[in-house]
Design an enzyme around this catalytic site. Structure first.
Site, PDB file in Angstrom:
ATOM      1  N   SER A  61      -5.958  20.668 -52.137  1.00 61.65           N
ATOM      2  CA  SER A  61      -4.926  20.755 -53.494  1.00 61.65           C
ATOM      3  C   SER A  61      -3.685  20.821 -53.562  1.00 61.65           C
ATOM      4  O   SER A  61      -3.298  20.042 -53.625  1.00 61.65           O
ATOM      5  CB  SER A  61      -5.747  22.511 -53.245  1.00 61.65           C
ATOM      6  OG  SER A  61      -5.812  23.232 -54.507  1.00 61.65           O
ATOM      7  N   ASP A  67     -15.675  18.176 -57.700  1.00 60.74           N
ATOM      8  CA  ASP A  67     -14.911  19.062 -57.918  1.00 60.74           C
ATOM      9  C   ASP A  67     -13.706  19.030 -59.324  1.00 60.74           C
ATOM     10  O   ASP A  67     -13.448  17.745 -59.694  1.00 60.74           O
ATOM     11  CB  ASP A  67     -13.302  19.216 -57.031  1.00 60.74           C
ATOM     12  CG  ASP A  67     -11.431  19.975 -57.705  1.00 60.74           C
ATOM     13  OD1 ASP A  67     -12.526  21.125 -57.252  1.00 60.74           O
ATOM     14  OD2 ASP A  67     -11.186  18.801 -56.685  1.00 60.74           O
ATOM     15  N   HIS A  92     -15.011  21.424 -53.926  1.00 56.17           N
ATOM     16  CA  HIS A  92     -12.890  20.871 -54.069  1.00 56.17           C
ATOM     17  C   HIS A  92     -12.874  20.987 -52.305  1.00 56.17           C
ATOM     18  O   HIS A  92     -11.949  20.677 -51.842  1.00 56.17           O
ATOM     19  CB  HIS A  92     -12.225  22.579 -54.880  1.00 56.17           C
ATOM     20  CG  HIS A  92     -10.780  22.457 -54.356  1.00 56.17           C
ATOM     21  ND1 HIS A  92     -10.106  21.279 -54.994  1.00 56.17           N
ATOM     22  CD2 HIS A  92      -9.894  23.075 -53.846  1.00 56.17           C
ATOM     23  CE1 HIS A  92      -9.083  21.885 -55.397  1.00 56.17           C
ATOM     24  NE2 HIS A  92      -8.915  22.540 -53.821  1.00 56.17           N
TER      25      HIS A  92
END
Length: 479
Positions: free
Chosen positions: A199, A396, A453
């Site tokens: 991320s 994601d 994710h």
């Protein structure tokens, strides 16, 4: 409660026989080690002479990693006055005395690495709705000694005065933590070391790696004292690297993914017009001027007109497009577990757990850190010869694989032309296709099928395989 208050329970103190870490210009300043007790829990405390950092931790809590003979340590490294960074370390399950060392950082900015520990690649996970964890057969400490770090201050179990407001200002504190860790556990000093993150790790990974390399050079030149960190690998899944590329990818992915097409062709055209007329010019202003105001303004513009607008248009989880908005996945069972006082005492935690800290995030927003590109820094790291993997789960939305691929194709290194022209090939694990990839020299990209994710949660066998290959300084390859 501040670590200094634990002095009431002081049991013993002694000065270590060895002087400060190699590179110190003075032998007068020695490391100190002693024990102290708080709430019935005994801590080992280590004061690092060169950095002034103080480590306070508990041995073998019995939490999470229950494999016979595998040691673990958890607690704090105080890197400044009332600046206490939480860490949790697990020995490798196999050959810990020779296994490499890897550190895991979750993103945010302002999110705890306990997410990765309990939901992704740590020694335990919560299965089938259980409120207690069980061993994870695909834990990354199968290969490596694993260090999970809650940073910056205020995140997870870390607490105290926070002075970090950008990726660049976060890097020195992480380096100080690693220096203190090596001083207390010198057996890991010469090991291969890897940084793995996700991320906002698209910012963290390149900058932390680059800072370590800069410090290594300064240590070699005897400009600063410290321990050389043998950085060999960097892995970043579903990373946020570059706003110009990845805000556009929100629009492309929303209209063209294979799971849940959020935007119609007309919506797509409207958002592209907005991107070209508002978002892209604002980002260009940030890139050209570099000021906090311009970068923060670009972040606000693109968030409101692109990111938030698309999120508000449908019922979906930004971390897994296949899930509804109000049903986050994977489940957050681990947060309740870490809120248990017995668990907190066992692992040496001195604050209430915050999965993602708004205060930390706000500081980064004020400097416009989100908008700043780290492709150039990532390029420098690849050019240095370190093995680098950028990868992404293809379900994601928030840091989607289309944007990550575009970032990978923008990385500059000797093999760039070959990398850009190379087609993606099937990636297999024991003969089963789980993604598509390409590798040139020391740089790899991987799209992982049917993963959100937090890729290791969805595809644990694939994640473990690519982790092992990257830590072994190999371009990823099918098995």
């Amino acid at each position: 409660m501040h670590i200094s208050s634990l002095a009431l329970g002081l049991l013993a103190i002694f000065v270590t026989i060895s002087a400060a870490i190699p590179g110190s210009t003075s032998t007068a300043h020695l490391n100190k080690e002693y024990t102290e007790e708080h709430n019935g829990v005994q801590y080992t405390v280590f004061e690092h002479a060169n950095t002034g950092a103080k480590m306070s931790y508990v041995n073998n809590s019995g939490i999470c990693e229950t494999t016979q003979g595998v040691n673990q340590y958890s607690g704090y490294i105080s890197i400044g006055n009332n600046m206490n960074m939480f860490f949790w370390f697990f020995e490798a399950r196999d050959n810990p005395t020779t296994a490499p060392l890897a550190a895991w950082f979750n993103g945010g900015p302002g999110c705890s690495s306990m997410i990765g520990l309990f939901q992704e690649n740590g020694p335990c996970q919560f299965y089938n709705g259980s409120s207690t964890p069980s061993l994870n057969a695909y834990s990354w400490n199968t290969l490596a000694n694993m260090l999970y770090i809650d940073q910056p201050i205020g995140v997870g179990f870390s607490y105290g005065d926070a002075d970090v407001n950008s990726t660049v200002s976060a890097a020195p504190e992480v380096w100080s933590l690693l220096q203190s860790f090596y001083a207390q556990f010198p057996q890991y000093e010469s090991r291969d070391f890897g940084i793995f993150t996700e991320s906002y790790g698209g910012h963290y990974g390149p900058e932390f790696a680059s800072y370590i390399q800069q410090q290594n050079a300064a240590i070699s030149a005897q400009k600063i004292p410290g321990e050389h960190i043998n950085l060999v690998a960097v892995g970043i899944n579903n990373g946020w690297f570059d706003s110009m590329i990845q805000y556009k990818a929100y629009i492309d992915y929303s209209a063209n993914n294979s799971y849940n097409q959020i935007l119609s062709p007309s919506d797509y055209s409207t958002y592209m017009d907005t991107y070209n007329s508002k978002c892209a010019p604002a980002i260009s202003d940030c890139y050209n001027s570099g000021t906090d105001d311009s970068c923060s303004s670009a972040q606000n513009t693109c968030y409101q007109d692109i990111e938030y607008a698309i999120i508000s248009s449908g019922d979906f989880d930004v971390y897994d497009l296949r899930q509804p908005y109000k049903d986050p996945y994977p489940p957050k069972v681990y947060q309740e577990y870490l809120g248990n006082t017995t668990v907190q005492n066992a692992i040496g935690a001195q604050s209430q757990y915050q999965e993602c800290a708004n205060d930390a995030n706000s500081k980064f927003q004020e400097t416009g850190d989100n908008t700043r590109s780290f492709i150039a820094t990532l390029s420098d790291v690849v050019q240095s010869g370190i093995t680098v993997l950028v990868w992404a789960g293809d379900a994601d939305w928030i840091c989607n694989y289309m944007g990550v691929l575009a970032v990978a194709n923008s990385v500059s290194f000797n093999g760039s032309d070959d990398f850009n022209s190379k087609d993606l090939q099937p990636y297999t694990v024991n003969g089963k296709e789980t993604g598509r990839y390409k590798t040139v020299d020391n740089f790899s990209y991987l799209q992982v099928y049917a993963a959100g994710h937090e890729v290791p949660y969805y595809q644990p066998a694939t994640a473990l395989q690519v982790f092992i290959q990257t830590m072994q300084e190999k371009g990823i390859s099918s098995t």
